[in-house]
Write a protein that holds these residues in place. Sequence first.
Motif, PDB file in Angstrom:
ATOM      1  N   SER A  38       0.822  -1.209   0.000  1.00 45.12           N
ATOM      2  CA  SER A  38       0.000   0.000   0.000  1.00 45.12           C
ATOM      3  C   SER A  38       0.857   1.260   0.000  1.00 45.12           C
ATOM      4  O   SER A  38       0.531   2.240  -0.677  1.00 45.12           O
ATOM      5  N   THR A  39       1.972   1.264   0.744  1.00 44.25           N
ATOM      6  CA  THR A  39       2.822   2.448   0.758  1.00 44.25           C
ATOM      7  C   THR A  39       3.503   2.655  -0.588  1.00 44.25           C
ATOM      8  O   THR A  39       3.608   3.793  -1.064  1.00 44.25           O
ATOM      9  N   ALA A  40       3.954   1.580  -1.204  1.00 41.54           N
ATOM     10  CA  ALA A  40       4.598   1.702  -2.517  1.00 41.54           C
ATOM     11  C   ALA A  40       3.613   2.219  -3.559  1.00 41.54           C
ATOM     12  O   ALA A  40       3.932   3.124  -4.343  1.00 41.54           O
ATOM     13  N   ALA A  41       2.421   1.652  -3.574  1.00 41.76           N
ATOM     14  CA  ALA A  41       1.416   2.073  -4.556  1.00 41.76           C
ATOM     15  C   ALA A  41       0.994   3.514  -4.330  1.00 41.76           C
ATOM     16  O   ALA A  41       0.846   4.288  -5.281  1.00 41.76           O
ATOM     17  N   SER A  45       1.723   6.381  -7.174  1.00 38.84           N
ATOM     18  CA  SER A  45       0.563   6.976  -7.841  1.00 38.84           C
ATOM     19  C   SER A  45       0.442   8.456  -7.511  1.00 38.84           C
ATOM     20  O   SER A  45       0.139   9.274  -8.387  1.00 38.84           O
ATOM     21  N   ARG A  46       0.689   8.826  -6.263  1.00 36.64           N
ATOM     22  CA  ARG A  46       0.563  10.224  -5.860  1.00 36.64           C
ATOM     23  C   ARG A  46       1.539  11.112  -6.619  1.00 36.64           C
ATOM     24  O   ARG A  46       1.171  12.173  -7.143  1.00 36.64           O
ATOM     25  N   SER A 205       7.863  -5.848 -17.534  1.00 33.78           N
ATOM     26  CA  SER A 205       6.825  -6.568 -18.269  1.00 33.78           C
ATOM     27  C   SER A 205       5.517  -6.605 -17.474  1.00 33.78           C
ATOM     28  O   SER A 205       4.427  -6.382 -18.029  1.00 33.78           O
ATOM     29  N   LEU A 206       5.625  -6.847 -16.180  1.00 36.76           N
ATOM     30  CA  LEU A 206       4.425  -6.862 -15.334  1.00 36.76           C
ATOM     31  C   LEU A 206       3.769  -5.485 -15.303  1.00 36.76           C
ATOM     32  O   LEU A 206       2.540  -5.373 -15.340  1.00 36.76           O
ATOM     33  N   TRP A 207       4.567  -4.440 -15.224  1.00 41.07           N
ATOM     34  CA  TRP A 207       4.043  -3.073 -15.191  1.00 41.07           C
ATOM     35  C   TRP A 207       3.230  -2.784 -16.461  1.00 41.07           C
ATOM     36  O   TRP A 207       2.160  -2.189 -16.396  1.00 41.07           O
ATOM     37  N   ARG A 208       3.751  -3.210 -17.594  1.00 39.64           N
ATOM     38  CA  ARG A 208       3.070  -2.934 -18.855  1.00 39.64           C
ATOM     39  C   ARG A 208       1.771  -3.744 -18.994  1.00 39.64           C
ATOM     40  O   ARG A 208       0.909  -3.356 -19.765  1.00 39.64           O
ATOM     41  N   ARG A 209       1.686  -4.833 -18.254  1.00 32.73           N
ATOM     42  CA  ARG A 209       0.446  -5.617 -18.243  1.00 32.73           C
ATOM     43  C   ARG A 209      -0.460  -5.206 -17.089  1.00 32.73           C
ATOM     44  O   ARG A 209      -1.481  -5.836 -16.861  1.00 32.73           O
ATOM     45  N   ASP A 210      -0.042  -4.155 -16.364  1.00 35.89           N
ATOM     46  CA  ASP A 210      -0.804  -3.637 -15.228  1.00 35.89           C
ATOM     47  C   ASP A 210      -0.965  -4.697 -14.139  1.00 35.89           C
ATOM     48  O   ASP A 210      -2.010  -4.790 -13.488  1.00 35.89           O
ATOM     49  N   THR A 211       0.066  -5.511 -13.951  1.00 33.92           N
ATOM     50  CA  THR A 211       0.000  -6.565 -12.936  1.00 33.92           C
ATOM     51  C   THR A 211       1.173  -6.493 -11.955  1.00 33.92           C
ATOM     52  O   THR A 211       1.430  -7.474 -11.240  1.00 33.92           O
ATOM     53  N   LEU A 212       1.898  -5.371 -11.920  1.00 31.31           N
ATOM     54  CA  LEU A 212       2.958  -5.203 -10.925  1.00 31.31           C
ATOM     55  C   LEU A 212       2.330  -4.609  -9.678  1.00 31.31           C
ATOM     56  O   LEU A 212       2.083  -3.419  -9.580  1.00 31.31           O
ATOM     57  N   ASN A 213       2.061  -5.458  -8.713  1.00 34.26           N
ATOM     58  CA  ASN A 213       1.328  -5.041  -7.512  1.00 34.26           C
ATOM     59  C   ASN A 213       2.213  -5.120  -6.278  1.00 34.26           C
ATOM     60  O   ASN A 213       3.252  -5.725  -6.277  1.00 34.26           O
TER      61      ASN A 213
END
Length: 213
Positions: A38-41, A45-46, A205-213
């Motif tokens: 949660s802190t990383a996201a 994003s902010r 690769s995960l980031w581009r698939r919107d799956t780097l969580n």
Amino acid sequence: MSDATGPGFHKPVRRPADVFDRLFGTEDPAEVSRVAHSTAAALLSRVREEPDASVVDRLVQFTDLHGIHDIAELWSRSPARTLPGTLWRLYLLQLMIHDDPRTAALLFERGRVELSTADIVVAGAPAPAGPEELVELSDTILRGVFEGDFGVALERAAAFCRIEADGATRLADDYELTEPERATDLTARALRLSAFAADLTAAASLWRRDTLN
């Protein structure tokens, strides 16, 4: 670091690696993971939604100003191919260069002249690249995390790691007969850098698939 060419990415952590156990000792491991993610996201994003030059500058300079321990408390236990694990590795990579830019430049230059891959172009370093240029490169890559294409920043960091790993491997070969302990340290560093490169490439690769969580 343990010595000028040793593998140590962990010495700059100014508190024990089990800091999570102290801070969240009564919590479920799932809660520790939730806090890290949660802190990383929230941070990413902010800043990316409303990039402010002064905020980005402070984030890029964070380890110079505060050390690595605050980041370690948040993200060091996260799996490599997660958002917090990725941010942790990027900060460690930056700190490795800032902590000993001369060795980083030595390894980079050795890898640069030997490799025939596109990594030199992807990393975006000048040729030749001295200590000051590599410090600037590490800051530029980290800046791209917050205000550029995140995937590109990860790929640049991965390319840099591959070049450094190649340079470390070749220097290890040079020292194998005359300074075996130094060769062992260089080999360990090369292995760590290679692992970082693989993790950062996978994270892109995960980031581009919107799956780097």
